[in-house]
Enzyme design. Sequence first.
Site, PDB file in Angstrom:
ATOM      1  N   ASP B 408      -0.559   5.248  -0.004  1.00  0.00           N
ATOM      2  CA  ASP B 408      -0.656   4.504   1.234  1.00  0.00           C
ATOM      3  C   ASP B 408       0.072   5.330   2.289  1.00  0.00           C
ATOM      4  O   ASP B 408       0.812   6.245   1.956  1.00  0.00           O
ATOM      5  CB  ASP B 408       0.034   3.156   0.999  1.00  0.00           C
ATOM      6  CG  ASP B 408       0.159   2.364   2.253  1.00  0.00           C
ATOM      7  OD1 ASP B 408      -0.814   2.358   3.007  1.00  0.00           O
ATOM      8  OD2 ASP B 408       1.217   1.763   2.468  1.00  0.00           O
ATOM      9  N   LYS B 409      -0.147   5.037   3.552  1.00  0.00           N
ATOM     10  CA  LYS B 409       0.599   5.803   4.542  1.00  0.00           C
ATOM     11  C   LYS B 409       1.765   5.026   5.117  1.00  0.00           C
ATOM     12  O   LYS B 409       2.917   5.362   4.907  1.00  0.00           O
ATOM     13  CB  LYS B 409      -0.327   6.267   5.670  1.00  0.00           C
ATOM     14  CG  LYS B 409       0.258   7.415   6.454  1.00  0.00           C
ATOM     15  CD  LYS B 409      -0.196   7.427   7.873  1.00  0.00           C
ATOM     16  CE  LYS B 409       0.686   6.535   8.705  1.00  0.00           C
ATOM     17  NZ  LYS B 409       0.238   6.328  10.044  1.00  0.00           N
ATOM     18  N   THR B 410       1.432   3.931   5.808  1.00  0.00           N
ATOM     19  CA  THR B 410       2.481   3.217   6.525  1.00  0.00           C
ATOM     20  C   THR B 410       3.494   2.643   5.559  1.00  0.00           C
ATOM     21  O   THR B 410       3.143   1.920   4.637  1.00  0.00           O
ATOM     22  CB  THR B 410       1.860   2.080   7.344  1.00  0.00           C
ATOM     23  OG1 THR B 410       0.804   2.621   8.091  1.00  0.00           O
ATOM     24  CG2 THR B 410       2.884   1.459   8.250  1.00  0.00           C
ATOM     25  N   GLU B 526       5.502  -5.728  15.764  1.00  0.00           N
ATOM     26  CA  GLU B 526       5.745  -6.848  16.648  1.00  0.00           C
ATOM     27  C   GLU B 526       7.204  -6.858  17.097  1.00  0.00           C
ATOM     28  O   GLU B 526       7.498  -7.078  18.264  1.00  0.00           O
ATOM     29  CB  GLU B 526       5.411  -8.129  15.898  1.00  0.00           C
ATOM     30  CG  GLU B 526       5.043  -9.227  16.840  1.00  0.00           C
ATOM     31  CD  GLU B 526       4.154 -10.252  16.184  1.00  0.00           C
ATOM     32  OE1 GLU B 526       4.627 -10.871  15.226  1.00  0.00           O
ATOM     33  OE2 GLU B 526       3.011 -10.422  16.637  1.00  0.00           O
ATOM     34  N   GLY B 712      -4.886   2.815   6.888  1.00  0.00           N
ATOM     35  CA  GLY B 712      -5.657   1.974   7.786  1.00  0.00           C
ATOM     36  C   GLY B 712      -5.722   2.540   9.199  1.00  0.00           C
ATOM     37  O   GLY B 712      -6.331   1.964  10.078  1.00  0.00           O
ATOM     38  N   ASP B 713      -5.085   3.704   9.404  1.00  0.00           N
ATOM     39  CA  ASP B 713      -5.002   4.260  10.751  1.00  0.00           C
ATOM     40  C   ASP B 713      -6.320   4.825  11.231  1.00  0.00           C
ATOM     41  O   ASP B 713      -7.242   5.051  10.470  1.00  0.00           O
ATOM     42  CB  ASP B 713      -3.966   5.390  10.777  1.00  0.00           C
ATOM     43  CG  ASP B 713      -2.581   4.841  10.822  1.00  0.00           C
ATOM     44  OD1 ASP B 713      -2.405   3.776  11.408  1.00  0.00           O
ATOM     45  OD2 ASP B 713      -1.673   5.486  10.258  1.00  0.00           O
ATOM     46  N   LYS B 826      -9.178   0.588  -0.953  1.00  0.00           N
ATOM     47  CA  LYS B 826      -8.144   1.373  -1.620  1.00  0.00           C
ATOM     48  C   LYS B 826      -8.254   1.215  -3.133  1.00  0.00           C
ATOM     49  O   LYS B 826      -8.204   2.194  -3.884  1.00  0.00           O
ATOM     50  CB  LYS B 826      -6.753   0.905  -1.168  1.00  0.00           C
ATOM     51  CG  LYS B 826      -6.408   1.276   0.253  1.00  0.00           C
ATOM     52  CD  LYS B 826      -4.993   0.821   0.565  1.00  0.00           C
ATOM     53  CE  LYS B 826      -4.597   1.177   1.981  1.00  0.00           C
ATOM     54  NZ  LYS B 826      -3.233   0.776   2.290  1.00  0.00           N
ATOM     55  N   ASP B 850      -1.420  -3.063  -0.798  1.00  0.00           N
ATOM     56  CA  ASP B 850      -1.546  -1.984  -1.791  1.00  0.00           C
ATOM     57  C   ASP B 850      -1.576  -2.515  -3.220  1.00  0.00           C
ATOM     58  O   ASP B 850      -1.718  -1.744  -4.165  1.00  0.00           O
ATOM     59  CB  ASP B 850      -0.382  -0.999  -1.663  1.00  0.00           C
ATOM     60  CG  ASP B 850      -0.301  -0.417  -0.266  1.00  0.00           C
ATOM     61  OD1 ASP B 850      -1.365  -0.073   0.265  1.00  0.00           O
ATOM     62  OD2 ASP B 850       0.808  -0.323   0.265  1.00  0.00           O
TER      63      ASP B 850
END
Lengths: 331, 1163
Positions: B408-410, B526, B712-713, B826, B850
């Site tokens: 995953d990235k974030t 946020e 998801g980017d 994913k 994930d």
Amino acid sequence: MDADGGSASAVGIEGRPVSLHSGQPRALYQFTQQNLPACKPVLTPGWVIATFLLIGAIFIPVGFVSLHASQNVVEIVVRYDAECIPEEYQSNKVAYIRDSSIPKNCTRYLKVHKHMKAPIYVYYQLDNFYQNHRRYVKSRSDQQLLHGLKYNETSSCKPEQLNNGLPIVPCGLIAWSLFNDTFNFVRRSEEMKINRKNIAWKSDRDHKFGKEVYPFNFQNGTLIGGGKLDPRIPLSDQEDLIVWMRTAALPSFRKLYGRIEEDIEADDVIVVHLSNNYNTYSFGGKKKLVLSTSSWLGGKNNFLGIAYIFVGSSCILTSFVFMLLHVKNPR
Amino acid sequence: MVGGTGRGIRFSKLYSFSCVRSSFREDRSQIGQKGYTRVVHCNDPDDPEAVQLNYRGNYVSTTKYTAVNFLPKSLFEQFRRVANIYFLVVACVSFSPLAPYSALSVLAPLLVVIGATMAKEAVEDWRRRKQDIEANNRRVQVYRNNSFCKAKWKDLRVGDIVKVDKDEFFPADLFLLSSSYEDGICYVETMNLDGETNLKLKHALEETSSLQDEKSFQQFKAVIQCEDPNEDLYSFILLRDSKLRNTDYIHGVVIFTGHDTKVMQNATDPPSKRSKIERRMDKIVYILFSTLVLISFIGSVFFGTETRKDISGGKYRRWYLRPDDTTVFYDPQRPVLAAFLHFLTGLMLYGYLIPISLYVSIEIVKVLQSIFINQDQDMYYEETDKPAHARTSNLNEELGQIDTILSDKTGTLTCNSMEFVKCSIAGTAYGRGMTEVERALARRNDRPHEVGDASSDLLGDGDEMDLGKPIKGFNFRDERIMHGRWVNEPHADAIQKFFRVLAICHTAIPDINEGEISYEAESPDEAAFVIAARELGFEFFSRKQTCISLHELDHESGGKVDRTYKLLHVLEFKSSRKRMSVIVRNPENQLLLLSKGADSVMFERLSKEGRMFEAQTREHIRNYAEAGLRTLVLAYRDLDEEEYKAWEEEFSRAKTSVAADHDALVDAACDKIERDLILLGATAVEDKLQKGVPECIDRLAQAGIKIWVLTGDKMETAINIGYACSLLRQGMKQIVITLDSQDIDVLRKQGDKEAIAKASCESIRKQIREGKSQLISAKENSVSFALIIDGESLSFALNKNLEKSFLELAIDCASVICCRSSPKQKALVTRLVKMGTGETTLAIGDGANDVGMLQEADIGVGVSGVEGMQAVMSSDFAIAQFRFLERLLLVHGHWCYRRISMMICYFFYKNIAFGFTLFWFEAYASFSGQPAYNDWYMSFYNVFFTSLPVIALGVFDQDVSARLCLKYPLLYQEGVQNILFSWPRILGWMSNGVISSIIIFFFTTKSIIPQAFRRDGQVTDFEVLGATMYTSVVWAVNCQIALSINYFTWIQHFFIWGSIIFWYIFLVIYGSLSPTVSTTAYRVLVEACAPSVLYWLATLLGVISTLLPYFSYRAFQTRFRPLYHDIIQQKRSEGLETDDTPNELPHRVRDKIQHLKMGLRRS
């Protein structure tokens, strides 16, 4: 071989926050971090060659010493099972051996080639006799041997457990098939004395065979196995039985018969008067008489010495091959 | 599980609007039907109807066993293993005369092994039980007999009204009636459930929020109808084991109790995974079983023929066996039956080929290995006080065989601590702060040889302005709009609106602590927005159910004023909507819709007039994305009253509908109002790379591990992050698969879905084909490729007919990035890689999205980051930082793989070496089934004389140190290619075992039989041969392990030499017991063997000769065909290995810098 654990661990600890492990002793910390001082042997060519040479250097001399000890032992082996059957019974040896009415006496001559130093051990050797057969090995009662008739639970002795409803002492197939050939030695028409005491292990006599246990109802059945026992002598003194009951490892084995406690000169001829009672004919087993001196290594057997020399020289050879290849193939 | 039918449909709204209403609406279609039958009689648990329903009590038991069923159940568990059944059968049969040895000697090791495993189970269960007792006896206030009194949790019943105070846990799933707040809200922390620390707001119904004191409950009666117990976690109201926060007390009705509660329904074990090595080990056990059957069969054939010959023609051959008066086991008249029975005996006798203690030893070893992983200080993250955590221990060795990492990235590669760095307002870009990407370049230009940590000197460079103390989540520097100077900017009103959107359009909750305001937000993005608004003069300080209050910087006066906005609706964020909006009424009584969302959905919702700054904003967004920033577009609109009223009615209808398409209706309603927006600008939030990520990825790539990033980017963001974390480098050719082509766009405008799908599919197929031909043509000049694919294309590429060619393309690329991928994609990609390549995959991620991927992969690694614990809960290993993955794989993975594979090989070796000596002896005992050794020698073989060294091997052995593992990442390939546990190696070890047994048996018998073995003329008998051979076996297998391991601490020395010494000690002690106990071992060492020189010489010969073949093999192999670890070991021993890190940069880092330079020149 080399050890670098100490330095490596020191590097590992530096630069880490002290607070993390200040509570732990250093050794425990090293343990949990899998960083204990350790010896990390590496098979470098030097070590390989050194190891091979070292093994060779130890094994070859040991081999020669053993071989020498074995060569110094004088051993005379004479087979008598076939020769001690009269001509007319050669075709039916089993009938001969089973017929108790025929006298079984037999005479053999031993030529001694080399001086034999006392004590000279007398063995009988049987071939193809499976004393290590499971049925045979299990067919005994250690409790009964020790306690005699006081001990009744002898079911392991079947089928030699009871005879005519009475217990057999000693019970079981091993005792029942007791070896019963006898040997007398005559040198220059003078009988040689054979010491038949102390041929069994001391622990057997003292702790496995009862001093108060006498043979009872032994060899009284319809089918007679091997030798009989004198019912007046306690089992702990029946050393033939004790030796026999200590079962052999392999189907070809020797058992101690006695000791001759005088030297035998070279070129002496020894007359053996033997009574050929024991039936090995039905299963085709050979019977041999063995006279042997002993060395620090025991009896005569070249195998150990040769094996040591063989392994040792293989190591030397391997190390040379290794060296050669090592030099020819530089990294 | 109960109520599985309710899955996938969200009913959260259902309860809050229709459950308690006295007047039921028409469309409660599903209530009362299957899965929705629960009826709760509030405040009236003794009602006859309620009693009749007979719901479960609140007693909870999570234990696997009870005192009564522990024995049978745990025994049953134990004997589900095939090997254990075999040993049990053997133990049972050993009471019959078939057994070659005494029953007790078989039973004892079995009992030890089973007992050890059962003890482990018992301890684990006892811990669970203590927790249960604690939970069941916690106290809560229950409304009984017109007043609240304390009661134990376990005594709660469905329908009880309970009062929970601040910071207490909810005892069951509750329906919220009222709280200390007038409007019936409360805040809940669900850390125990999902690990999320942010507060969640729950509302009570207006009808019940007035129930405040004991009196008011006297009259309160109600009936709640709702769904049956199920595991859908977020659809209920106050969940058991979550905690009441920021609220003095609440009243609630117990709806689900005990095992019906959501938390218990969710307590399922994660899917159990088995490692490849273990699966192969099973095959080895089968091979050994076959060998066992084979040699037993051979033995029984020989035995049968020998036995048959014992009587021929009335003549007894081996008369001393009494063939005339025999048992069925030796009956010459029935040789076939005897042979068959002997076959069974053989199965028992040669049972030593199957190592009884293998499974329990491996379990022990793996637990200890996990402890070492948990204890590793180099994987301990100080900031969050989190060590690495091996949640399952049965996958340790699999860590050493990873072929592909799917990341995953974030939050995994990045910190997931968002910082507001830039924004574009009304077409002007603000924000002078440098991003990490830019900063890294600046630093490397100055000092090209230093590979430092990017964040350490963060404040040193690049910031020419004075800074206050750094504020978490805010890294925005621009004197033009900070400190209230924005009022002088050209579009001041737009700027004001922009900040208001930031301050109002969110779901965060303020937390005032000694004047400082901090925020609890659902996501870090946020939080960053609210903090940014605060820092820029729009301080959000209070949220009530219906209003939001700000301290605002006044446009004209420049002073601070408090303004309260009436909050009318929150149109929540959903990943499908990609936006959120709020509808508020400002103090001037204007209706406003404030909205923020992804550029892809926001630009198409702008009104004609609202597109004034569109072009500039788009340009800025593109720049931000290239700098690796996450962007959101902000917009607003004014609503007029009529439009709003009409819409609200429709929206309420949608919200309260109970139909299955509830969600779709709500979305459609939202869609209607979120239109004709006016663009304000865009925000850019930086998600910093975690420390050490580029270096770690670089090292993993050097280790030959393929890395896929699933994010998801946006594609631009993903590519740039790819460069930043050294996944992509300058020399790489990029193959981009996307659907952003003109043809597709044209089709999209037409809106024909089928045509779009067809064209898309065709386009993807073409792109994949092109990519492949690119790969083929570039084969000669060693260019590496990177594949970048977006989510939409991915959904087509994962179709059945394209799947294969996509995978073929992907595995030939060095790096793969899938952008804009959904959680489901994913998991699908993970499965595709796992199934398609057959290699071991590892998935790493930190968020709830994930979870699917983590469970699908062979190993799931959870990063315990900011996004809660859900990923960690479903992972096999948990680490705090991505960079720890390097150590987890390259060091622990490699070690564990090596240890376990060596251990298993050795285990089989030692048992074969031992078992076959029995067989050779049988050949000399006419296969009668007489073991060569004393019964107790044999049963202690696996338990005492050989078990500890092999455990030490499995726990402690290291071929090379951790430092060198990291320095030579290529070493990891030994695991990926499975070199240490390949069939040739396994079979090699097995044949080594057979050879060892041959050497030991023949050398020993030939050298000590038949002559006298001592000076006193005694000959070798059965007992002496057994003891001598056994001595050689114990020496040989223990020395063999000493030869095989590379790492001797005092522990190894102690175990190995201790085992050998223990054999002699055992022999002395056992031999001194009474002869009826010790039988053939009686004084065998003291009286017979020890005084004999031949005994010692034969042992030496046997042991050295046994070791020589392996030693020679190792010597030649190490020198002439070394494996990688041999080379490293040699380098170390020759002192070539120094501690300096190489001076030159790894080429990936160099290439990255190159890329950044080019990028800067361009801009």
